[in-house]
Design an enzyme around this catalytic site. Structure first.
Site, PDB file in Angstrom:
ATOM      1  N   ASN A   9       8.763   0.336  -5.440  1.00 47.84           N
ATOM      2  CA  ASN A   9       7.904  -0.120  -6.538  1.00 47.84           C
ATOM      3  C   ASN A   9       8.457   0.511  -7.815  1.00 47.84           C
ATOM      4  OD1 ASN A   9       5.866  -0.601  -8.367  1.00 47.84           O
ATOM      5  ND2 ASN A   9       4.317   0.641  -7.312  1.00 47.84           N
ATOM      6  N   LYS A  11       7.592   0.059 -10.788  1.00 48.78           N
ATOM      7  CA  LYS A  11       6.547   0.261 -11.804  1.00 48.78           C
ATOM      8  C   LYS A  11       7.050  -0.185 -13.190  1.00 48.78           C
ATOM      9  CE  LYS A  11       4.440   3.784  -8.959  1.00 48.78           C
ATOM     10  NZ  LYS A  11       3.658   5.007  -8.863  1.00 48.78           N
ATOM     11  N   HIS A  94      -2.829  -1.717  -6.254  1.00 47.03           N
ATOM     12  CA  HIS A  94      -2.209  -0.397  -6.446  1.00 47.03           C
ATOM     13  C   HIS A  94      -3.196   0.515  -7.177  1.00 47.03           C
ATOM     14  CE1 HIS A  94       0.396   2.785  -7.866  1.00 47.03           C
ATOM     15  NE2 HIS A  94       1.188   2.458  -6.868  1.00 47.03           N
ATOM     16  N   GLU A  96      -2.864   2.482  -9.519  1.00 46.63           N
ATOM     17  CA  GLU A  96      -2.767   2.451 -10.988  1.00 46.63           C
ATOM     18  C   GLU A  96      -3.494   1.232 -11.544  1.00 46.63           C
ATOM     19  OE1 GLU A  96       1.486   3.005 -11.012  1.00 46.63           O
ATOM     20  OE2 GLU A  96       1.133   5.007 -10.211  1.00 46.63           O
ATOM     21  N   GLU A 166      -1.937   4.895   0.187  1.00 49.25           N
ATOM     22  CA  GLU A 166      -1.395   5.764  -0.848  1.00 49.25           C
ATOM     23  C   GLU A 166      -2.503   6.663  -1.393  1.00 49.25           C
ATOM     24  OE1 GLU A 166       2.356   3.850  -2.676  1.00 49.25           O
ATOM     25  OE2 GLU A 166       0.631   3.047  -3.736  1.00 49.25           O
ATOM     26  N   GLY A 172       3.190  10.165  -7.504  1.00 44.09           N
ATOM     27  CA  GLY A 172       3.914  10.654  -8.678  1.00 44.09           C
ATOM     28  C   GLY A 172       3.652  12.117  -8.989  1.00 44.09           C
ATOM     29  N   SER A 212       4.832  10.168  -3.324  1.00 40.97           N
ATOM     30  CA  SER A 212       5.856  11.224  -3.379  1.00 40.97           C
ATOM     31  C   SER A 212       6.741  11.281  -2.128  1.00 40.97           C
ATOM     32  CB  SER A 212       5.220  12.585  -3.653  1.00 40.97           C
ATOM     33  OG  SER A 212       4.548  12.563  -4.909  1.00 40.97           O
TER      34      SER A 212
HETATM   35  P1  PGA Z   1       5.548   7.761  -5.980  1.00 46.69           P
HETATM   36  O1  PGA Z   1       4.731   6.379  -6.121  1.00 46.69           O
HETATM   37  O2  PGA Z   1       6.524   7.561  -4.846  1.00 46.69           O
HETATM   38  O3  PGA Z   1       6.221   7.947  -7.294  1.00 46.69           O
HETATM   39  O4  PGA Z   1       4.545   8.831  -5.673  1.00 46.69           O
HETATM   40  C1  PGA Z   1       4.349   5.634  -5.001  1.00 46.69           C
HETATM   41  C2  PGA Z   1       3.589   4.405  -5.455  1.00 46.69           C
HETATM   42  O5  PGA Z   1       2.763   4.505  -6.360  1.00 46.69           O
HETATM   43  O6  PGA Z   1       3.778   3.296  -4.914  1.00 46.69           O
END
Ligand code: PGA
Length: 250
Positions: A9, A11, A94, A96, A166, A172, A212
């Protein structure tokens, strides 16, 4: 046997020219992979990346889409537009989108049904916040997101659905759920699918872990019986970081 599914992803990172270089590198370096692979660039990069991944073993995904097919929805992107570009899958719900942009389970469910109706695969993201985890509510939160997100989705259509667990506090942040903590939620999510549908549906559905994931923790996470793949954010942005994850089982 569930096939490992590793998705990147990207983003809100990469311009179209940067995305083109990254996608070309991945196509070249992952051509012998037997895993299911996907990259999800931003909307503005989809057309460019579509050309690069065409005919390869890397699927093209989008990071979101509108709740309706078309019309007066300024700033939104329709499933019809995604399909026309060669998009094969879409990340929905997601954290976010849920937490920064206020998407509700009802909106996410509309999107899930619309994507499936148009033959797109869906990566349905679920996961608890740190407060919910500390209050002992992680499983309840994930169960509700699954129940609401999959409302009125027929068992036959689950072949289009991947669940991505997640935990919001792990995205992140560099904090990963321990493999055991992740496994516990994956097992609970699979049981929820069994309750909502059947044992057969639960056995077949792919459940990715995200938050992460990196080259050092991927093997142990993927070694858990109910973790079938990964949704990778930060570590999907360079070949150096992504290739060891995509090749975790080589
Ligand atoms: P990350 O994000 O690997 O940077 O923690 C995962 C995601 O949000 O899909």
């Amino acid at each position: 046997m569930r096939k490992p599914f590793i998705a990147g992803n990207w983003k809100m990172n990469k311009t179209p020219s940067e995305a083109k270089v990254l996608a070309a590198d991945l196509v070249n370096q992952l051509k012998d992979s037997t895993n299911k692979l996907l990259v999800a660039p931003s909307f503005t990069c989809l057309a460019t990346v579509a050309e690069v991944v065409k005919g390869s073993n890397i699927m093209l995904g989008a990071q979101n889409m509108a709740t309706v097919e078309q019309g007066a929805h300024t700033g939104e992107t329709s499933v019809l537009m995604l399909k026309d570009l060669g998009v094969e899958a879409v990340i929905l719900g997601h954290s976010e989108r849920r937490h920064i942009y206020g998407e509700t389970d009802a909106m996410i469910n509309q999107k899930v049904k619309l994507a499936i109706a148009h033959g797109l695969e869906v990566l349905l993201c679920v996961g608890e916040t740190i407060d919910e985890r500390e209050a002992g509510k992680a499983v309840d939160v994930v169960n509700t997101q699954l129940e609401e997100g999959l409302k009125d989705v027929a068992e036959a259509d689950l072949k289009f659905v991947t669940i991505a667990y997640e935990p919001v506090w792990a995205i992140g942040t560099g904090k990963t759920a321990t493999p055991q903590d992740a496994q516990d939620i994956h097992l609970a999510a699979r049981s929820k699918v069994a309750d909502l549908y059947s044992k057969d549906a639960a056995d077949k559905i792919c459940i990715q872990y995200g938050g992460s994931v990196n080259a050092s923790n991927v093997k142990e996470l993927m070694g858990q019986p109910d973790i079938d793949g990964g949704l990778i954010g930060g570590a999907s942005l360079t070949p150096d970081a992504f290739l060891p994850i995509a090749n975790f089982n080589k």
